[in-house]
Design an enzyme around this catalytic site. Structure first.
Site, short mmCIF file in Angstrom:
data_model
loop_
_atom_site.label_atom_id
_atom_site.label_comp_id
_atom_site.label_asym_id
_atom_site.label_seq_id
_atom_site.Cartn_x
_atom_site.Cartn_y
_atom_site.Cartn_z
N PHE A 1 21.23 15.38 -31.58
CA PHE A 1 21.49 14.17 -32.38
C PHE A 1 21.23 12.93 -31.54
O PHE A 1 22.08 12.05 -31.43
CB PHE A 1 22.92 14.16 -32.94
N HIS A 2 20.08 12.90 -30.91
CA HIS A 2 19.70 11.70 -30.17
C HIS A 2 18.19 11.73 -29.91
O HIS A 2 17.53 12.76 -30.10
CB HIS A 2 20.48 11.60 -28.85
N SER A 3 17.69 10.58 -29.46
CA SER A 3 16.32 10.52 -28.92
C SER A 3 16.42 9.92 -27.52
O SER A 3 17.51 9.52 -27.08
CB SER A 3 15.42 9.65 -29.81
#
Ligand code: TYD
Length: 132
Positions: free
Chosen positions: A48-50
């Site tokens: 749930f991130h970049s």
């Protein structure tokens, strides 16, 4: 989307398999960090991130897991269940990792040292960052 599967060299014989990944050959960056994830409970999700600059190679060393990727244009799903392959993920790709089998071990090779400043953890911020 800046992702691709990498196929590692494997030396297999009746003693087992020896798999090789060399920096600047199969791994397209100098590895500055390794980490691994295991013991992920049923229905738990990770990612749930970049990342703004970080490049990574995900290797499903044991068991299986599903990586879902989104670069603002397309969405892809990749099952990692083969320790002879790695999934290269460039920067600016939103990733979630789900469906870990109970025996799953995910090894990650990273191009940079850990820096919380390199993460985008808010999805709206990620989408906004693509339009800059
Ligand atoms: P995080 O990258 O958020 O894991 P995931 O996306 O798989 O859920 O990292 C979880 C925690 O571990 C977070 O507090 C940051 C810390 N961490 C480090 O200190 N060093 C590292 O190299 C990594 C990958 C995480």
């Amino acid at each position: 989307m800046d992702i691709r599967m990498i196929h590692f060299q494997s030396h297999d014989d009746d003693r087992g398999c020896l798999v090789v990944a060399e920096t600047m050959k199969e791994i397209p960056f100098d590895i500055k960090r390794l980490y691994y994830i295991y013991d992920v409970g049923k229905d738990k999700e990770r990612g749930f991130h970049s990342h703004k600059r970080l490049e990574q190679v995900y290797i499903g060393i044991h068991g299986s897991m599903k990586v879902t990727l989104f670069d603002g244009k397309e969405r892809k799903e990749v099952i990692l269940d083969n320790p002879k392959q790695g999934l290269y993920i460039g920067h600016d790709v939103w990733r979630t990792i789900t469906d870990f089998s109970p025996d799953a071990v995910l090894l990650v090779a990273a191009s940079e040292h850990y820096s919380e400043d390199d993460y985008i953890r808010n999805y709206d911020e990620f989408v906004a960052s693509l339009n800059k």
